[in-house]
Design a protein around this motif. Structure first.
Motif, PDB file in Angstrom:
ATOM      1  N   ARG A  75       1.622  -9.717   9.415  1.00 50.48           N
ATOM      2  CA  ARG A  75       2.091  -8.473   8.793  1.00 50.48           C
ATOM      3  C   ARG A  75       3.066  -8.073   9.364  1.00 50.48           C
ATOM      4  NH1 ARG A  75      -1.073  -7.631   4.246  1.00 50.48           N
ATOM      5  NH2 ARG A  75      -0.737  -5.865   3.896  1.00 50.48           N
ATOM      6  N   TYR A  94       5.260  -4.038  10.206  1.00 48.68           N
ATOM      7  CA  TYR A  94       5.273  -2.882  10.837  1.00 48.68           C
ATOM      8  C   TYR A  94       6.766  -2.245  11.164  1.00 48.68           C
ATOM      9  CZ  TYR A  94       0.843  -4.215  10.001  1.00 48.68           C
ATOM     10  OH  TYR A  94      -0.980  -4.268  10.110  1.00 48.68           O
ATOM     11  N   ASP A 122       3.452   0.118   6.974  1.00 47.50           N
ATOM     12  CA  ASP A 122       3.698  -1.634   6.545  1.00 47.50           C
ATOM     13  C   ASP A 122       4.063  -2.370   5.596  1.00 47.50           C
ATOM     14  OD1 ASP A 122       2.100  -4.124   6.094  1.00 47.50           O
ATOM     15  OD2 ASP A 122      -0.223  -3.221   6.170  1.00 47.50           O
ATOM     16  N   ASP A 171       3.140 -11.209   3.098  1.00 43.58           N
ATOM     17  CA  ASP A 171       2.275 -11.063   4.017  1.00 43.58           C
ATOM     18  C   ASP A 171       2.424 -13.048   3.866  1.00 43.58           C
ATOM     19  OD1 ASP A 171       0.502 -12.934   2.587  1.00 43.58           O
ATOM     20  OD2 ASP A 171      -1.495 -11.562   3.309  1.00 43.58           O
ATOM     21  N   HIS A 204      -3.095  -4.526  14.739  1.00 36.73           N
ATOM     22  CA  HIS A 204      -1.433  -3.984  15.386  1.00 36.73           C
ATOM     23  C   HIS A 204      -1.151  -3.242  16.926  1.00 36.73           C
ATOM     24  CE1 HIS A 204      -2.217   0.094  13.767  1.00 36.73           C
ATOM     25  NE2 HIS A 204      -2.538  -0.294  12.584  1.00 36.73           N
ATOM     26  N   VAL A 216      -0.068   4.374  10.217  1.00 37.77           N
ATOM     27  CA  VAL A 216       0.065   3.447   9.711  1.00 37.77           C
ATOM     28  C   VAL A 216      -0.158   3.553   8.171  1.00 37.77           C
ATOM     29  CG1 VAL A 216       0.224   0.763   8.917  1.00 37.77           C
ATOM     30  CG2 VAL A 216       0.123   1.315  11.647  1.00 37.77           C
ATOM     31  N   SER A 265       1.761   2.412   3.546  1.00 42.43           N
ATOM     32  CA  SER A 265       1.395   1.167   3.413  1.00 42.43           C
ATOM     33  C   SER A 265       3.343   1.854   2.952  1.00 42.43           C
ATOM     34  CB  SER A 265       0.691   1.306   1.280  1.00 42.43           C
ATOM     35  OG  SER A 265       1.150  -0.022   1.196  1.00 42.43           O
TER      36      SER A 265
END
Length: 115
Positions: free
Chosen positions: A49, A51, A65, A73, A104, A110, A112
């Motif tokens: 993933r 970020y 994300d 992913d 993370h 966080v 989406s």
């Protein structure tokens, strides 16, 4: 409140990961004072993933994300995106966390990255 210098912030993130039993390291070092940071979390099974920092409507720092959106992913796709971003931004940092649980260790909210 002023933002922390990037190198200090990155060290703190890697320390949080290490304390929790994950590995974290700098895979690309950018500007030590104010470079943006991408955080890659690899689950060591071909998935990852990514970020990226952003600001919410109130100006607070959050993380998007990016893997929740069209990036997906698949670790190879995440790595390709990171390389492209680094080619276009010489100040960007990349912190890679290897954690089979996909944690993370970011302290801010966080969201989406999907639209």
């Amino acid at each position: 409140m002023d933002e922390l210098k990037t190198d200090f912030w990155a060290t703190a993130l890697m320390r949080r990961a290490a304390i929790a039993g994950a590995f974290a390291g700098v895979t690309r070092k950018g500007d030590t004072d104010a470079g943006a940071v991408l955080v890659k979390v690899a689950t060591m099974n071909g998935k990852a993933r990514l970020y990226a920092p952003a600001r919410d409507g109130e100006g607070e720092r959050i993380w998007l994300d990016l893997s929740a959106g069209s990036l997906g992913d698949v670790e190879a796709d995440v790595d390709a995106y990171v390389r492209k971003r680094a080619d276009n931004d010489p100040d960007v940092w990349v912190i890679e966390i290897e954690d089979k649980f996909g944690r993370h260790f970011l302290m801010e909210r966080v969201d989406s990255g999907a639209a």
